[in-house]
Design an enzyme around this catalytic site. Structure first.
Site, PDB file in Angstrom:
ATOM      1  N   ARG A  39      -3.567  -4.526  -6.562  1.00 31.69           N
ATOM      2  CA  ARG A  39      -3.895  -5.961  -6.641  1.00 31.69           C
ATOM      3  C   ARG A  39      -3.422  -6.591  -7.954  1.00 31.69           C
ATOM      4  NH1 ARG A  39      -7.675  -7.865  -2.762  1.00 31.69           N
ATOM      5  NH2 ARG A  39      -7.479  -6.493  -0.983  1.00 31.69           N
ATOM      6  N   ARG A  43      -5.208 -13.140  -7.607  1.00 33.46           N
ATOM      7  CA  ARG A  43      -6.040 -14.184  -8.194  1.00 33.46           C
ATOM      8  C   ARG A  43      -6.349 -14.047  -9.669  1.00 33.46           C
ATOM      9  NH1 ARG A  43     -10.451 -13.913  -3.655  1.00 33.46           N
ATOM     10  NH2 ARG A  43      -9.773 -11.763  -3.844  1.00 33.46           N
ATOM     11  N   ARG A  52       0.311 -20.384  -4.976  1.00 30.47           N
ATOM     12  CA  ARG A  52      -0.363 -20.337  -3.685  1.00 30.47           C
ATOM     13  C   ARG A  52      -1.045 -21.659  -3.301  1.00 30.47           C
ATOM     14  NH1 ARG A  52      -3.402 -16.564  -1.473  1.00 30.47           N
ATOM     15  NH2 ARG A  52      -4.000 -18.339  -0.231  1.00 30.47           N
ATOM     16  N   ASP A  88      -0.487  -8.120   3.009  1.00 30.83           N
ATOM     17  CA  ASP A  88      -1.866  -7.671   3.235  1.00 30.83           C
ATOM     18  C   ASP A  88      -1.852  -6.613   4.333  1.00 30.83           C
ATOM     19  OD1 ASP A  88      -4.791  -8.437   2.419  1.00 30.83           O
ATOM     20  OD2 ASP A  88      -4.827  -8.003   4.564  1.00 30.83           O
ATOM     21  N   TYR A 163     -11.693  -2.907  10.499  1.00 35.18           N
ATOM     22  CA  TYR A 163     -11.595  -4.370  10.640  1.00 35.18           C
ATOM     23  C   TYR A 163     -11.509  -4.780  12.109  1.00 35.18           C
ATOM     24  CZ  TYR A 163     -11.098  -5.127   5.626  1.00 35.18           C
ATOM     25  OH  TYR A 163     -11.341  -5.191   4.280  1.00 35.18           O
TER      26      TYR A 163
END
Ligand code: CP3
Length: 356
Positions: A39, A43, A52, A88, A163
């Site tokens: 990561r 962010r 973004r 992702d 998921y």
């Protein structure tokens, strides 16, 4: 696959040949311990938030110029030894037509969860035509990256299944485990299909130029070793086998996997990722000989003062001193509120302390 049947690629072999990251993965001598962060793009970086702005996560993954820019941002800023492709784990599922979204602050959400045998029909095979945006982005990226290797990645069958079956993020994975324990045949078929999709997705990335791949089995630490061996390992092994012939390093990572490290190595990886709960020397004993390790500073340590970060980093480096190969990383992904300067300083510290 024998040597003479070896598929073409990766294209970056000669350019990235001297890379410390690839050498460490291959357990060869390195000029310094290589560093990258799970990561690392995202962010924690103001330039990421700016790039973004107004673009949904999944849309951004399908825009090759934007993917290239975001992937390069942490390489420019932190001088890490490898780039990780901005994407992702649910992108290949979206690409074969599964109705899903990534909700900010939540994670992947699946419109119609996969719970019955009839639902398996929705998980068709992935072809390179489904993900041309990935091939394009990797082509652009490897041209820009020069000698810095690009890591491709995919979600492992268990984590993707969680998921799909739960319909979204889950703390206890209860529906997933109910299928695994209660309908082992359906479960095995689900994981086998996901292994096919994941293997095909990693192949696309390697053929486009990725010089290593990481399989993220983030949530597999929820399983006992016997269940992992019986119900998950065959599918993860199928993924590693699918890309074995390329000769690119294969990294296998999960969280809370202290009890599974030996089996995760056995599943077929060249490098096993270790979270912060197990020191790397103990991790090496559990994984056994013939594998490099990746890890394992607690990502929360980066919120402490610099002197503490350095002391905790030194503990990781000391524990790694006797390893056959060590790739420095965090024990899990960079947290969004991490100070980017703390990451830059960490890269410098590891490089300085391990320069040979
Ligand atoms: O590592 C990198 O820099 C490459 C990019 C990357 C992303 N997701 C981008 C992303 C990688 C390697 C992933 C993998 C991923 N995605 C995993 C495995 C790694 C891990 O952390 O265990 C998992 C479990 C997912 C599923 C997922 N996608 C989650 C849990 C989230 C976070 C949800 C949230 O908002 O808190 C996502 C969304 C996501 N993937 C973001 C990014 C940068 C945040 C979305 C945004 O910026 O709007």
């Amino acid at each position: 696959m024998s040597a003479n049947e070896r598929p073409p690629g990766p294209k970056t072999t000669s350019a990235t040949h001297g890379s410390a990251f690839l050498k460490a993965c291959r357990r060869e001598p390195v000029p310094h311990t290589p560093v990258w962060f799970m990561r690392q793009a995202g962010r924690s970086l103001p330039e990421y938030l700016k790039a973004r702005e107004g673009i949904a996560m999944l849309d951004s993954c399908m825009m090759p110029e934007l993917v290239t820019e975001i992937t390069l941002q942490p390489v420019r800023r932190h001088k890490v030894d490898a780039a990780i492709f901005f994407s992702d784990i649910v992108v290949p599922l979206k690409a074969i037509g599964i109705d899903l979204d990534i909700k900010p602050g939540v994670g992947p959400v699946i419109a119609e969860p996969v719970r019955t045998r009839a639902d398996l029909d929705r998980l068709r095979e992935l072809t390179p035509e489904d993900v041309t945006f990935v091939t394009q982005a990797i082509g652009m990226l490897t041209a820009e990256l020069g000698s810095t290797p690009l890591i491709g990645f995919a979600g492992a069958p268990f984590t993707l299944a969680s998921y799909l079956v739960e319909g979204g993020p889950s703390r206890n994975h209860e529906r997933t485990k109910a299928m695994m324990y209660g309908d082992p045949e359906l479960w095995a078929d689900l994981l086998d299909r996901l292994a096919g999709i994941t293997g095909a997705f990693l192949k696309v990335q390697i053929e486009a130029g990725a010089s290593a791949v990481q399989l993220f089995d983030s949530w597999v630490g929820a399983l006992a070793p016997a269940d992992y061996r019986r119900s998950v390992m065959p599918a993860s092994t199928k993924v590693f086998d699918a890309v074995a012939g390329y000769g690119v390093p294969r990294i296998h990572f999960g969280v809370g996997t202290g009890e599974l490290l030996g089996l995760m190595g056995e599943a077929g990886a060249d490098v096993v990722g270790v979270d912060w709960r197990v020191p790397l020397d103990e991790g090496a004993r559990r994984v056994g000989p013939g594998k490099a390790l990746q890890g394992n500073l607690d990502p929360a340590v980066l919120f402490a003062p610099t002197a503490t970060v350095e002391a905790k980093t030194q503990e990781v480096l000391d524990a790694a001193a006797g390893l056959e190969g060590h790739v420095f990383n965090l024990g899990h992904g960079v947290m969004p509120t991490t100070d980017p300067d703390a990451l830059t300083r960490l890269v410098e510290y590891v490089h300085e302390r391990t320069a040979r």
